[in-house]
Design a protein around this motif. Structure first.
Motif, mmCIF file in Angstrom:
data_model
loop_
_atom_site.group_PDB
_atom_site.id
_atom_site.type_symbol
_atom_site.label_atom_id
_atom_site.label_comp_id
_atom_site.label_asym_id
_atom_site.label_seq_id
_atom_site.Cartn_x
_atom_site.Cartn_y
_atom_site.Cartn_z
ATOM 1 N N TYR A 85 0.799 -0.916 0.388
ATOM 2 C CA TYR A 85 0.097 -0.160 0.124
ATOM 3 C C TYR A 85 1.164 1.355 0.426
ATOM 4 C CZ TYR A 85 -4.665 -2.230 0.387
ATOM 5 O OH TYR A 85 -5.624 -3.284 0.380
ATOM 6 N N GLN A 86 1.516 1.475 1.076
ATOM 7 C CA GLN A 86 2.965 2.533 1.204
ATOM 8 C C GLN A 86 3.667 2.010 1.137
ATOM 9 O OE1 GLN A 86 0.864 2.961 4.387
ATOM 10 N NE2 GLN A 86 -1.492 4.711 3.276
ATOM 11 N N ALA A 98 1.547 -6.226 1.316
ATOM 12 C CA ALA A 98 0.160 -6.766 2.290
ATOM 13 C C ALA A 98 -0.565 -7.999 1.769
ATOM 14 C CB ALA A 98 -1.870 -5.705 2.010
ATOM 15 N N SER A 152 -5.921 -15.513 9.519
ATOM 16 C CA SER A 152 -6.110 -14.054 10.706
ATOM 17 C C SER A 152 -6.494 -12.058 10.262
ATOM 18 C CB SER A 152 -5.462 -13.950 11.930
ATOM 19 O OG SER A 152 -3.674 -14.055 10.817
ATOM 20 N N SER A 153 -7.109 -11.584 11.091
ATOM 21 C CA SER A 153 -7.229 -10.502 10.338
ATOM 22 C C SER A 153 -5.963 -9.782 9.842
ATOM 23 C CB SER A 153 -7.631 -9.399 11.368
ATOM 24 O OG SER A 153 -7.868 -7.977 11.460
ATOM 25 N N GLY A 154 -5.262 -9.253 8.619
ATOM 26 C CA GLY A 154 -4.739 -8.236 8.230
ATOM 27 C C GLY A 154 -3.737 -9.495 7.604
ATOM 28 N N SER A 155 -4.535 -10.954 7.464
ATOM 29 C CA SER A 155 -3.631 -11.643 6.855
ATOM 30 C C SER A 155 -3.456 -11.459 4.774
ATOM 31 C CB SER A 155 -4.187 -12.896 6.912
ATOM 32 O OG SER A 155 -5.381 -13.054 6.522
ATOM 33 N N GLY A 156 -4.194 -9.863 4.717
ATOM 34 C CA GLY A 156 -4.266 -10.201 3.213
ATOM 35 C C GLY A 156 -6.166 -10.647 2.170
ATOM 36 N N LYS A 157 -6.486 -11.167 2.936
ATOM 37 C CA LYS A 157 -7.702 -11.120 2.238
ATOM 38 C C LYS A 157 -8.719 -10.501 1.602
ATOM 39 C CE LYS A 157 -9.645 -12.954 5.828
ATOM 40 N NZ LYS A 157 -8.595 -12.710 7.178
ATOM 41 N N SER A 158 -8.796 -9.054 2.009
ATOM 42 C CA SER A 158 -10.059 -8.129 1.551
ATOM 43 C C SER A 158 -8.803 -7.424 0.469
ATOM 44 C CB SER A 158 -9.896 -6.944 2.462
ATOM 45 O OG SER A 158 -10.685 -7.163 3.551
ATOM 46 N N THR A 159 -7.281 -7.284 0.535
ATOM 47 C CA THR A 159 -6.954 -6.822 -0.157
ATOM 48 C C THR A 159 -7.409 -7.832 -1.791
ATOM 49 O OG1 THR A 159 -5.314 -5.996 1.159
ATOM 50 C CG2 THR A 159 -4.677 -6.412 -1.019
HETATM 51 P P1 ADP Z 1 -7.469 -8.981 5.480
HETATM 52 O O1 ADP Z 1 -8.311 -8.990 4.634
HETATM 53 O O2 ADP Z 1 -7.367 -10.380 6.043
HETATM 54 O O3 ADP Z 1 -8.380 -8.052 7.716
HETATM 55 P P2 ADP Z 1 -6.153 -6.602 4.471
HETATM 56 O O4 ADP Z 1 -6.392 -6.650 3.256
HETATM 57 O O5 ADP Z 1 -7.154 -5.690 4.925
HETATM 58 O O6 ADP Z 1 -6.545 -8.208 5.743
HETATM 59 O O7 ADP Z 1 -5.135 -5.860 4.828
HETATM 60 C C1 ADP Z 1 -3.473 -5.956 4.824
HETATM 61 C C2 ADP Z 1 -2.716 -5.402 5.171
HETATM 62 O O8 ADP Z 1 -2.746 -5.109 4.210
HETATM 63 C C3 ADP Z 1 -2.654 -5.521 7.073
HETATM 64 O O9 ADP Z 1 -1.242 -5.190 7.271
HETATM 65 C C4 ADP Z 1 -3.409 -3.972 6.623
HETATM 66 O O10 ADP Z 1 -3.245 -2.847 8.033
HETATM 67 C C5 ADP Z 1 -3.174 -2.928 5.477
HETATM 68 N N1 ADP Z 1 -3.969 -2.334 4.334
HETATM 69 C C6 ADP Z 1 -5.206 -2.485 4.365
HETATM 70 N N2 ADP Z 1 -5.848 -1.907 3.574
HETATM 71 C C7 ADP Z 1 -4.572 -0.656 3.601
HETATM 72 C C8 ADP Z 1 -4.450 0.408 3.010
HETATM 73 N N3 ADP Z 1 -5.575 1.131 2.467
HETATM 74 N N4 ADP Z 1 -3.523 1.585 3.263
HETATM 75 C C9 ADP Z 1 -2.980 0.760 3.823
HETATM 76 N N5 ADP Z 1 -2.420 -0.331 4.855
HETATM 77 C C10 ADP Z 1 -3.331 -0.935 4.636
#
Ligand code: ADP
Ligand code: ADP
Length: 230
Positions: free
Chosen positions: A13-14, A19, A38-45
């Motif tokens: 992301y930055q 991610a 787990s939360s933060g593992s990259g699923k939503s990404t």
């Molecule tokens: P999950 O869905 O498994 O909880 P995410 O895909 O939301 O995981 O997040 C994966 C990683 O990317 C995390 O460390 C999260 O903090 C980071 N992250 C997600 N979205 C953003 C964003 N828009 N900007 C910066 N970091 C992000």
């Protein structure tokens, strides 16, 4: 045939840790796949990349043989309409009744009225909602709201259904009802991808399970369970 292909995909992301880190997998037409981690593992990404809401930093993504990184800007809206999506918080239009929530998905792509009048009741009957057509979302239980969201996601007959924590706000009984519907939908030919934390459901369903941990794909099993690795 593959409908979703990730080839060495990374997303940062930055500055900082990715991610998603160098992920490769294929999902074939008609598969049912859980994505867990787990939360933060990259699923939503992962989901956002498939919907082309964000771009990968590296690697290639193909959906329905289309190279997402080379897709023209003006093709994106049409591309997204080919994918049904449901979310944890349902995201229904609060001031429209059940019928209108589903019909809306067809009105925006200018489906003829006669087709809408045929297909909306059909989808509502598949979801067991015919008697709720005139109810507002606030008059429905959580399980019913998620079934409306499913009817809306499916009414345009997408090749892929993405479900992001679809049972996150539901009790066990309603969660199982939604999972059974997803299984039915899959049997009718739709490729179904479900992001979830629900260990019990994943373990019982015996579907393919892709497990993410800190942006890395740590396992991909054909008849998997919820990983014990974290
Ligand atoms: P999950 O869905 O498994 O909880 P995410 O895909 O939301 O995981 O997040 C994966 C990683 O990317 C995390 O460390 C999260 O903090 C980071 N992250 C997600 N979205 C953003 C964003 N828009 N900007 C910066 N970091 C992000
Ligand atoms: P559940 O026990 O499955 O969570 P609820 O107790 O929320 O379901 O609702 C049971 C039934 O009552 C549902 O069919 C729902 O549509 C209906 N219902 C719930 N709240 C209202 C309301 N405010 N107005 C009309 N019908 C409602």
């Amino acid at each position: 045939a593959p409908v979703i292909v990730f080839e060495r995909v990374s997303k940062t992301y930055q500055k900082g840790t990715p991610a998603i880190n160098n992920i490769s997998f294929q999902i074939r037409k008609g598969e049912f796949v859980f994505i867990v981690g787990s939360s933060g593992s990259g699923k939503s990404t992962l989901i956002k990349l498939i919907l082309k809401e964000i771009e990968p930093t590296n690697g290639k993504i193909y959906v329905n043989f289309k190279d997402l990184t080379r897709m023209r800007h003006r093709q994106v809206a049409k591309y997204r309409r080919g994918i049904g999506v449901v979310f944890q918080n349902f995201r229904l239009l609060k001031d429209r009744n059940v019928y209108e929530n589903v019909a809306f998905a067809q009105r925006v792509i200018e489906v003829p009225g006669s087709t809408i009048r045929r297909q909306v009741p059909f989808m509502l009957s598949l979801m067991g909602l015919l008697d709720k057509q005139k109810s507002l979302p606030t008059e429905l239980s959580g399980g019913e709201q998620q079934r409306v969201a499913l009817a809306r996601a499916l009414v345009n007959n997408p090749v892929i259904l993405l479900a992001d924590e679809p049972t996150g706000n539901l009790d066990p009984k309603n969660s199982w009802e939604i999972m059974k519907l997803l299984e039915d939908i899959n049997k009718r030919g739709t490729t179904v991808v479900v992001v979830t934390h629900n260990k019990e459901i994943v373990d019982k369903m015996q579907k393919r399970v892709i497990t993410m941990n800190k942006g890395i794909l740590i396992s991909d099993e054909q008849r998997g369970g919820y990983s014990h690795a974290y």
